[in-house]
Design a protein around this motif. Sequence first.
Motif, PDB file in Angstrom:
ATOM      1  N   LYS A  25      14.004  76.967  24.886  1.00  8.69           N
ATOM      2  CA  LYS A  25      12.918  76.547  23.752  1.00  8.69           C
ATOM      3  C   LYS A  25      13.907  75.885  22.711  1.00  8.69           C
ATOM      4  O   LYS A  25      13.347  76.087  21.516  1.00  8.69           O
ATOM      5  CB  LYS A  25      12.072  77.719  23.347  1.00  8.69           C
ATOM      6  N   ALA A  64      15.842  74.984  16.692  1.00 12.13           N
ATOM      7  CA  ALA A  64      14.729  73.830  16.702  1.00 12.13           C
ATOM      8  C   ALA A  64      13.668  74.403  15.576  1.00 12.13           C
ATOM      9  O   ALA A  64      12.381  73.587  15.533  1.00 12.13           O
ATOM     10  CB  ALA A  64      14.011  73.509  17.962  1.00 12.13           C
ATOM     11  N   MET A  66      10.922  76.620  13.489  1.00 10.75           N
ATOM     12  CA  MET A  66       9.869  77.707  13.745  1.00 10.75           C
ATOM     13  C   MET A  66       9.297  77.307  15.251  1.00 10.75           C
ATOM     14  O   MET A  66       9.408  76.135  15.442  1.00 10.75           O
ATOM     15  CB  MET A  66       8.796  77.571  12.989  1.00 10.75           C
ATOM     16  N   LEU A  68       6.576  76.332  17.185  1.00 12.25           N
ATOM     17  CA  LEU A  68       5.315  75.708  16.810  1.00 12.25           C
ATOM     18  C   LEU A  68       4.327  76.086  17.580  1.00 12.25           C
ATOM     19  O   LEU A  68       3.100  76.501  16.893  1.00 12.25           O
ATOM     20  CB  LEU A  68       5.413  74.351  16.951  1.00 12.25           C
ATOM     21  N   SER A 137      11.722  67.785  10.341  1.00 14.24           N
ATOM     22  CA  SER A 137      11.082  67.144  11.074  1.00 14.24           C
ATOM     23  C   SER A 137       9.387  67.274  10.838  1.00 14.24           C
ATOM     24  O   SER A 137       8.384  66.787  11.346  1.00 14.24           O
ATOM     25  CB  SER A 137      10.938  67.370  12.456  1.00 14.24           C
TER      26      SER A 137
HETATM   27  N1  COA Z   1       8.706  75.188  18.833  1.00 22.90           N
HETATM   28  C1  COA Z   1       8.427  75.588  20.242  1.00 22.90           C
HETATM   29  N2  COA Z   1       8.785  75.071  21.157  1.00 22.90           N
HETATM   30  C2  COA Z   1       9.676  74.216  20.921  1.00 22.90           C
HETATM   31  C3  COA Z   1      10.455  73.721  19.911  1.00 22.90           C
HETATM   32  C4  COA Z   1       9.775  74.422  18.686  1.00 22.90           C
HETATM   33  N3  COA Z   1      10.013  74.193  17.325  1.00 22.90           N
HETATM   34  N4  COA Z   1      11.240  72.863  19.852  1.00 22.90           N
HETATM   35  C5  COA Z   1      11.569  72.737  21.361  1.00 22.90           C
HETATM   36  N5  COA Z   1      10.360  73.472  21.961  1.00 22.90           N
HETATM   37  C6  COA Z   1      10.462  73.645  23.356  1.00 22.90           C
HETATM   38  C7  COA Z   1       9.745  72.574  23.998  1.00 22.90           C
HETATM   39  O1  COA Z   1       8.518  72.700  24.001  1.00 22.90           O
HETATM   40  C8  COA Z   1      10.035  72.615  25.457  1.00 22.90           C
HETATM   41  O2  COA Z   1       9.262  73.775  26.135  1.00 22.90           O
HETATM   42  P1  COA Z   1       8.829  73.368  27.658  1.00 22.90           P
HETATM   43  O3  COA Z   1      10.148  73.242  28.266  1.00 22.90           O
HETATM   44  O4  COA Z   1       8.226  74.708  27.938  1.00 22.90           O
HETATM   45  O5  COA Z   1       7.927  72.275  27.743  1.00 22.90           O
HETATM   46  C9  COA Z   1      11.527  73.085  25.423  1.00 22.90           C
HETATM   47  O6  COA Z   1      11.637  73.863  24.087  1.00 22.90           O
HETATM   48  C10 COA Z   1      12.766  72.016  25.358  1.00 22.90           C
HETATM   49  O7  COA Z   1      12.001  70.959  24.562  1.00 22.90           O
HETATM   50  P2  COA Z   1      12.384  69.447  24.796  1.00 22.90           P
HETATM   51  O8  COA Z   1      11.432  68.769  23.851  1.00 22.90           O
HETATM   52  O9  COA Z   1      12.025  69.250  26.350  1.00 22.90           O
HETATM   53  O10 COA Z   1      13.855  69.233  24.647  1.00 22.90           O
HETATM   54  P3  COA Z   1      14.338  67.704  24.025  1.00 22.90           P
HETATM   55  O11 COA Z   1      16.094  68.007  24.313  1.00 22.90           O
HETATM   56  O12 COA Z   1      13.907  66.628  24.887  1.00 22.90           O
HETATM   57  O13 COA Z   1      14.229  67.606  22.558  1.00 22.90           O
HETATM   58  C11 COA Z   1      13.897  68.497  20.472  1.00 22.90           C
HETATM   59  C12 COA Z   1      14.582  68.838  21.628  1.00 22.90           C
HETATM   60  C13 COA Z   1      14.537  69.763  19.376  1.00 22.90           C
HETATM   61  C14 COA Z   1      14.262  67.149  19.673  1.00 22.90           C
HETATM   62  C15 COA Z   1      12.168  68.434  20.624  1.00 22.90           C
HETATM   63  O14 COA Z   1      12.049  69.617  21.293  1.00 22.90           O
HETATM   64  C16 COA Z   1      11.628  68.515  19.129  1.00 22.90           C
HETATM   65  O15 COA Z   1      11.209  67.673  18.623  1.00 22.90           O
HETATM   66  N6  COA Z   1      11.187  69.877  18.857  1.00 22.90           N
HETATM   67  C17 COA Z   1      10.247  70.155  17.477  1.00 22.90           C
HETATM   68  C18 COA Z   1      11.365  70.281  16.360  1.00 22.90           C
HETATM   69  C19 COA Z   1      10.761  70.450  15.322  1.00 22.90           C
HETATM   70  O16 COA Z   1       9.878  69.731  14.680  1.00 22.90           O
HETATM   71  N7  COA Z   1      11.097  71.624  14.419  1.00 22.90           N
HETATM   72  C20 COA Z   1      10.389  72.073  13.184  1.00 22.90           C
HETATM   73  C21 COA Z   1       9.741  73.152  13.340  1.00 22.90           C
HETATM   74  S1  COA Z   1       9.520  73.797  11.690  1.00 22.90           S
END
Ligand code: COA
Length: 270
Positions: A25, A64, A66, A68, A137
């Motif tokens: 995650k 990444a 909190m 979400l 983000s």
């Molecule tokens: N909360 C919950 N789950 C998250 C997460 C978050 N902040 N960031 C990543 N994950 C999870 C994804 O949902 C995915 O779960 P799954 O495999 O069960 O579908 C897993 O982690 C892998 O993420 P993925 O998006 O497939 O990897 P990536 O390498 O393509 O992209 C990020 C990585 C971090 C760029 C992208 O996951 C993202 O944009 N995450 C949100 C970041 C964010 O906005 N954080 C601020 C929160 S306050």
Amino acid sequence: MAKFDNLLLEKKDGVAVITLNRPSKKNAMSPALHRDMVAALELLRDDKNARVVVITGAGGVFCAGMDLKEFFLELKDKPSEYEAVWKMATEWRGRTLRYYPKPVIAMVNGFCFGGAFSIVEGCDLAFAAEEATFGLSEINFKLFPGGCVSKSLANLLRPRDALYYGMSGETFDGVEAARIGFINKAFPKDKLVEQTMAVARNLASKDPNAMRATKEGYRYSLEMTWDAAMNYAMAKELELVQRQNDAFRKEGIQDFLKGKYKPGLEAHPG
Ligand code: COA
């Protein structure tokens, strides 16, 4: 060493390394990870073999932000639980790290988004891979830097940088993070651990009581008037003398006067 579901904990050469460990995650901070973090920091607080704490992430990712899903969605209709997790999540990043009695260093090895900014800001020092990706983000998913993140930005960044990255949601790398003062320094990815651990070991080699006073003297003075800060500094000096049995006079200064070392250029050998 204690075991945690969402963290790895190792100790070596006086340095404890806490690794956020939810790589599937991207080390997003779930309520359980926050609970583990609170417990790990309490465990290390009085551990004499952990003079410095380094925080990093597993799987080539720092954090990444909190979780979400587990925080914003799954707790949406449980206001008491939501508030309890919210407080726990802000407390360890916003206050525990800041006033922790030993140095805490963030080692940002990859993605660092949203809430993870408050881990970095709460730490005393921060190093990152040049290739790391930072991003506020929240604006991209229609939120704002909530919890302790807006305060972290206000604490550490210049207004132009905080508002630019907060409003645009644009990512930046470790080199830019260093340029804007969000971290101390960026290193090539393959040098990050070696360089960060060298700093950590150096801090671990200093007098831990003087180190604590250095951190607390700075942290608490920030909030004080001049008069209160002077009164606090005098009291702090007496506290240090008591904690270290006056080692700064008996060893630090006396050995300098005996010509044993030059504190301007090197640390006391003992
Ligand atoms: N909360 C919950 N789950 C998250 C997460 C978050 N902040 N960031 C990543 N994950 C999870 C994804 O949902 C995915 O779960 P799954 O495999 O069960 O579908 C897993 O982690 C892998 O993420 P993925 O998006 O497939 O990897 P990536 O390498 O393509 O992209 C990020 C990585 C971090 C760029 C992208 O996951 C993202 O944009 N995450 C949100 C970041 C964010 O906005 N954080 C601020 C929160 S306050």
